[in-house]
Design a protein around this motif. Structure first.
Motif, PDB file in Angstrom:
ATOM      1  N   VAL A 364       3.433  -8.669  -0.097  1.00 19.48           N
ATOM      2  CA  VAL A 364       2.390  -8.816  -1.118  1.00 19.48           C
ATOM      3  C   VAL A 364       2.272  -7.604  -2.021  1.00 19.48           C
ATOM      4  N   THR A 365       2.847  -6.461  -1.627  1.00 23.77           N
ATOM      5  CA  THR A 365       2.863  -5.286  -2.489  1.00 23.77           C
ATOM      6  C   THR A 365       4.220  -4.600  -2.346  1.00 23.77           C
ATOM      7  N   TYR A 366       4.516  -3.744  -3.311  1.00 18.22           N
ATOM      8  CA  TYR A 366       5.813  -3.068  -3.319  1.00 18.22           C
ATOM      9  C   TYR A 366       5.878  -1.911  -2.327  1.00 18.22           C
ATOM     10  N   PHE A 367       4.731  -1.465  -1.826  1.00 14.89           N
ATOM     11  CA  PHE A 367       4.703  -0.379  -0.842  1.00 14.89           C
ATOM     12  C   PHE A 367       3.961  -0.800   0.412  1.00 14.89           C
ATOM     13  N   ALA A 368       4.090  -2.074   0.782  1.00  6.36           N
ATOM     14  CA  ALA A 368       3.387  -2.603   1.944  1.00  6.36           C
ATOM     15  C   ALA A 368       3.731  -1.817   3.202  1.00  6.36           C
ATOM     16  N   ASN A 369       2.801  -1.804   4.150  1.00  5.01           N
ATOM     17  CA  ASN A 369       2.953  -1.114   5.433  1.00  5.01           C
ATOM     18  C   ASN A 369       2.852   0.403   5.274  1.00  5.01           C
ATOM     19  N   SER A 370       2.159   0.856   4.207  1.00  5.64           N
ATOM     20  CA  SER A 370       2.015   2.299   4.016  1.00  5.64           C
ATOM     21  C   SER A 370       0.725   2.600   3.259  1.00  5.64           C
ATOM     22  N   VAL A 371       0.379   3.876   3.198  1.00  6.98           N
ATOM     23  CA  VAL A 371      -0.825   4.315   2.486  1.00  6.98           C
ATOM     24  C   VAL A 371      -0.645   4.209   0.980  1.00  6.98           C
ATOM     25  N   LEU A 372       0.558   3.915   0.512  1.00 14.70           N
ATOM     26  CA  LEU A 372       0.819   3.820  -0.922  1.00 14.70           C
ATOM     27  C   LEU A 372       0.543   2.427  -1.475  1.00 14.70           C
ATOM     28  N   ALA A 373       0.261   1.474  -0.608  1.00 11.52           N
ATOM     29  CA  ALA A 373       0.064   0.083  -1.032  1.00 11.52           C
ATOM     30  C   ALA A 373      -1.306  -0.120  -1.660  1.00 11.52           C
ATOM     31  N   SER A 374      -1.351  -0.900  -2.732  1.00 15.77           N
ATOM     32  CA  SER A 374      -2.627  -1.289  -3.338  1.00 15.77           C
ATOM     33  C   SER A 374      -3.209  -2.468  -2.568  1.00 15.77           C
ATOM     34  N   GLU A 375      -4.463  -2.774  -2.849  1.00 22.16           N
ATOM     35  CA  GLU A 375      -5.142  -3.880  -2.170  1.00 22.16           C
ATOM     36  C   GLU A 375      -5.052  -5.118  -3.049  1.00 22.16           C
ATOM     37  N   PRO A 376      -4.259  -6.130  -2.667  1.00 20.19           N
ATOM     38  CA  PRO A 376      -4.073  -7.310  -3.517  1.00 20.19           C
ATOM     39  C   PRO A 376      -5.393  -8.027  -3.804  1.00 20.19           C
ATOM     40  N   GLY A 377      -5.541  -8.461  -5.053  1.00 15.37           N
ATOM     41  CA  GLY A 377      -6.688  -9.279  -5.431  1.00 15.37           C
ATOM     42  C   GLY A 377      -7.979  -8.535  -5.637  1.00 15.37           C
ATOM     43  N   THR A 378      -7.972  -7.227  -5.553  1.00 12.62           N
ATOM     44  CA  THR A 378      -9.199  -6.446  -5.732  1.00 12.62           C
ATOM     45  C   THR A 378      -9.121  -5.630  -7.012  1.00 12.62           C
ATOM     46  N   PRO A 379     -10.268  -5.376  -7.664  1.00  9.44           N
ATOM     47  CA  PRO A 379     -10.251  -4.579  -8.897  1.00  9.44           C
ATOM     48  C   PRO A 379      -9.858  -3.135  -8.626  1.00  9.44           C
ATOM     49  N   ALA A 380      -9.201  -2.530  -9.598  1.00 17.42           N
ATOM     50  CA  ALA A 380      -8.859  -1.118  -9.501  1.00 17.42           C
ATOM     51  C   ALA A 380     -10.132  -0.286  -9.634  1.00 17.42           C
ATOM     52  N   GLY A 381     -10.179   0.806  -8.935  1.00  7.56           N
ATOM     53  CA  GLY A 381     -11.335   1.683  -9.000  1.00  7.56           C
ATOM     54  C   GLY A 381     -10.932   3.135  -8.997  1.00  7.56           C
ATOM     55  N   GLY A 382     -11.868   4.021  -9.232  1.00 10.11           N
ATOM     56  CA  GLY A 382     -11.638   5.447  -9.146  1.00 10.11           C
ATOM     57  C   GLY A 382     -10.503   5.922 -10.031  1.00 10.11           C
ATOM     58  N   ARG A 383      -9.697   6.810  -9.487  1.00  9.90           N
ATOM     59  CA  ARG A 383      -8.603   7.419 -10.243  1.00  9.90           C
ATOM     60  C   ARG A 383      -7.558   6.379 -10.653  1.00  9.90           C
ATOM     61  N   VAL A 384      -7.355   5.345  -9.854  1.00 10.05           N
ATOM     62  CA  VAL A 384      -6.399   4.293 -10.211  1.00 10.05           C
ATOM     63  C   VAL A 384      -6.837   3.607 -11.508  1.00 10.05           C
TER      64      VAL A 384
END
Length: 613
Positions: A364-384
């Motif tokens: 579901v993400t290009y960096f799945a299984n790591s701390v680099l993965a974004s949260e699918p389906g959720t709005p971007a927040g903060g520095r992102v």
């Protein structure tokens, strides 16, 4: 002929060398000093007096052999140029670099051919000092001349993947009998590490030979690595033997590595034949990427006798990305709505159940299984959100608001997905006319799916997928070619849709430009197969490369992850790297109890394995 760029920078360097001396001394006083290693962020985990890598067994016995069964074949021994098809393993088993990478850290290098590395505080330059004892397999020393020739030649005559970093090198100069300095022309903190892991070749091997034409098997490379090519027959097999006089066998970095006397690669027609060869004992190790097969097909006699051991190797790395990439250079896939329609029409849940028993989850993400993965389906927040905001008007929908892959009802018909796909195609100017998807001028929508004839699983997926596309009035063609043709057509970007996978690390960097950067989109041999040309993607990669702390780096990676997902460039399937990884192997083959952070990845098998009864 030496390239004009290099000749010019060398002349400039010589002219201003005296003027730079005082400035360089000032930088050194400000904190630059020779080190035993370098980390992308912070300090290396291992001290200068480390005795071995934590995932290597320093007491491992030497001897035995490992035999891999491979699909396809090869016609070249040069993996560093566009021409020909060489075993990819040669880059890692038969060639060394100035620095060696520890796969128990996100991105950290330790001295290999180089005994020290030194950088400016801002990493605007990097300097390496060669080990005096470093030797090629023929006994000749590894020299500064060999190093400088390797960098220049790979960057100007080698595969395009080497050109990107070289373009950022302002100058390369010899600074001492065994020292080389690279000065950069851009702010890219990863360059000091990237330069450290370029392959080093013996210049004399290619005297009188056009390096970019040196494919085929006439030239057997002479390298400094612990293994040398001793026997081969193109398209059939290759043998690499451990050099008993290997110069670096007592280095802390190498202690407990290169334990096996022989590595053999045997080549077969397709993936099914490869597995049967392993079951028959023709190979003594096999990686299984299909969870269902691992659970159901490993009860053959050798397993029941205990002659074959089933090992599971956990890891903490990103799973990478795997799926069917759409070539956005083709008019069919230039519109994101068409690409989303292709994703909606793909009955993932049905295909996964049919082929895998529904076991592996979808990527579901290009960096799945790591701390680099974004949260699918959720709005971007903060520095992102801050990083994405300047591009809000031009990036695909979902990048900021949140994008998630569709989930079907698990049936072959996938009614909701087909309905959504029809709506999207209509928005893009395509409608079903007399049972065929056509544009306003009556031109049918069609495309070709290129696949290697050895890719058994991909063919299974494609057969189900094309049936689903038929419900949209779309009938793609399928072109199956041999391994060599597949490689050549990929290099030439001669495809509409093609299965592909992208490895990912815990420290993604310059390779992301090769995968997704605009500058690489139309370059011959590019790995940007999708043809991504996005200022936002370029900016996120640049931010990752310029980051000086982990939080900024993670934010840029999350933003890049969102942009790639929302770009709908790939119809994703499941990971080719299950966690844990599954390896079936002869009982005599062993690996250390301590598994590195990257698990079954580069630097693991066969590097740290050994043979013992």
């Amino acid at each position: 002929m030496r390239p004009e760029f290099f000749r010019r920078t060398r002349q400039q360097t010589q002219t201003i060398l005296g003027a730079l001396a005082i400035f360089t001394a000032g930088l050194a006083a400000a904190g630059a000093e020779p080190m035993h290693g370098i980390a992308m962020y912070g300090d290396p985990a291992l001290p200068a007096d480390f005795t071995h890598l934590p995932h290597a067994n320093p007491d491992a016995p030497k001897g035995g052999r490992i035999v891999f069964a491979e699909s396809g074949g090869y016609d070249s021994l040069n993996p560093f140029i566009r021409k020909g098809s060489a075993p990819w393993q040669l880059r890692y088993w038969a060639v060394e670099s100035l620095m060696g990478r520890s796969y128990d850290e996100p991105f950290t290098l330790y001295g290999l051919l180089a005994e020290t590395i030194e950088t400016a505080p801002d990493r605007s330059w990097v300097e390496f000092t060669l080990r005096e004892e470093a030797r090629f397999s023929d006994g000749s020393p590894v020299t500064v001349e060999d190093v400088m020739w390797s960098y220049e030649t790979l960057a100007t005559l080698g595969h395009p993947r080497y050109a990107g970093a070289w373009a950022k090198v302002e100058s390369m100069e010899q600074t001492g009998p065994r020292s080389i300095r690279f000065t950069f022309n851009v702010d890219d903190r990863e360059l000091a590490l990237i330069i450290g892991i370029r392959p080093i070749l013996k210049k004399a091997t290619y005297d009188g030979v056009a390096f970019d034409e040196s494919d085929g098997v006439a030239i057997v490379p002479v390298t400094s690595a612990p293994y040398v090519i001793t026997e081969f027959e193109p398209q059939r097999f290759m043998v690499l033997s451990r050099n008993p006089d290997y110069w670096g066998k007592d280095l802390p970095f190498m202690r407990g590595q290169a334990n096996l006397d022989e590595i053999r690669l045997d080549y077969y027609g397709d993936g099914d034949v490869v597995f049967e060869a392993f079951k028959a004992g023709e190979a003594n190790t096999y990686r299984e990427t299909n969870d269902q097969k691992w659970a159901t097909q490993y009860t053959f006699p050798a397993v029941e006798r205990g002659d074959v051991v089933l090992s599971e190797v956990p890891h903490r790395r990103p799973n990478g990305y795997n799926g069917f990439v759409m070539n956005t250079r083709r008019s069919q896939f230039a519109d994101w709505r068409v690409r989303e329609a292709m994703i909606q029409a793909f009955p993932f849940e049905f295909i996964n159940q049919t082929i895998n028993g529904g076991v592996p989850p979808r990527i579901v993400t290009y960096f799945a299984n790591s701390v680099l993965a974004s949260e699918p389906g959720t709005p971007a927040g903060g520095r992102v959100a801050e990083l994405l905001a300047p591009f809000a008007a031009d990036i695909p929908p979902g990048a900021i608001e949140g994008y998630a892959l569709p989930v079907s009802d698990g049936s072959e018909r996938n009614r909701a997905g087909i309905a959504a796909a029809l709506d999207l195609m209509e928005q893009a100017g395509w409608t079903v006319q007399d049972g065929v998807m056509k544009d306003g001028a009556g031109t049918p929508f069609t495309f070709d799916i290129l696949v290697s004839q050895n890719a058994t699983e991909s063919r299974q997926i494609i057969d189900i997928y094309t049936a689903a596309l038929g419900r949209l009035g779309i009938t793609p063609t399928i072109t199956a070619v041999d391994a060599a043709q597949y490689v050549e057509r990929g290099k030439a970007l001669d495809f509409d849709m093609v299965p592909n996978s992208w490895a990912a690390s815990l420290s993604p960097g310059n390779e992301q430009k090769l995968y997704w950067g605009s500058a690489q989109a139309d370059a011959e041999g590019t790995r940007n197969w999708a043809g991504v040309k996005s200022p936002a993607v370029d900016a996120m990669i640049d931010t990752m490369l310029a980051a000086t702390d982990q939080s900024e780096f993670n934010a840029a990676a999350h933003a890049l992850d969102r942009l790639l997902a929302a770009g709908r460039y790939v119809v994703p399937i499941w990971s080719m790297q299950p966690n844990p990884s599954h390896i079936a192997h002869a009982r005599q083959l062993h690996f250390p109890d301590y598994v590195p952070m990257y698990g079954d990845y580069l630097g693991f098998q066969p590097e740290t394995w050994w043979w013992a009864e």
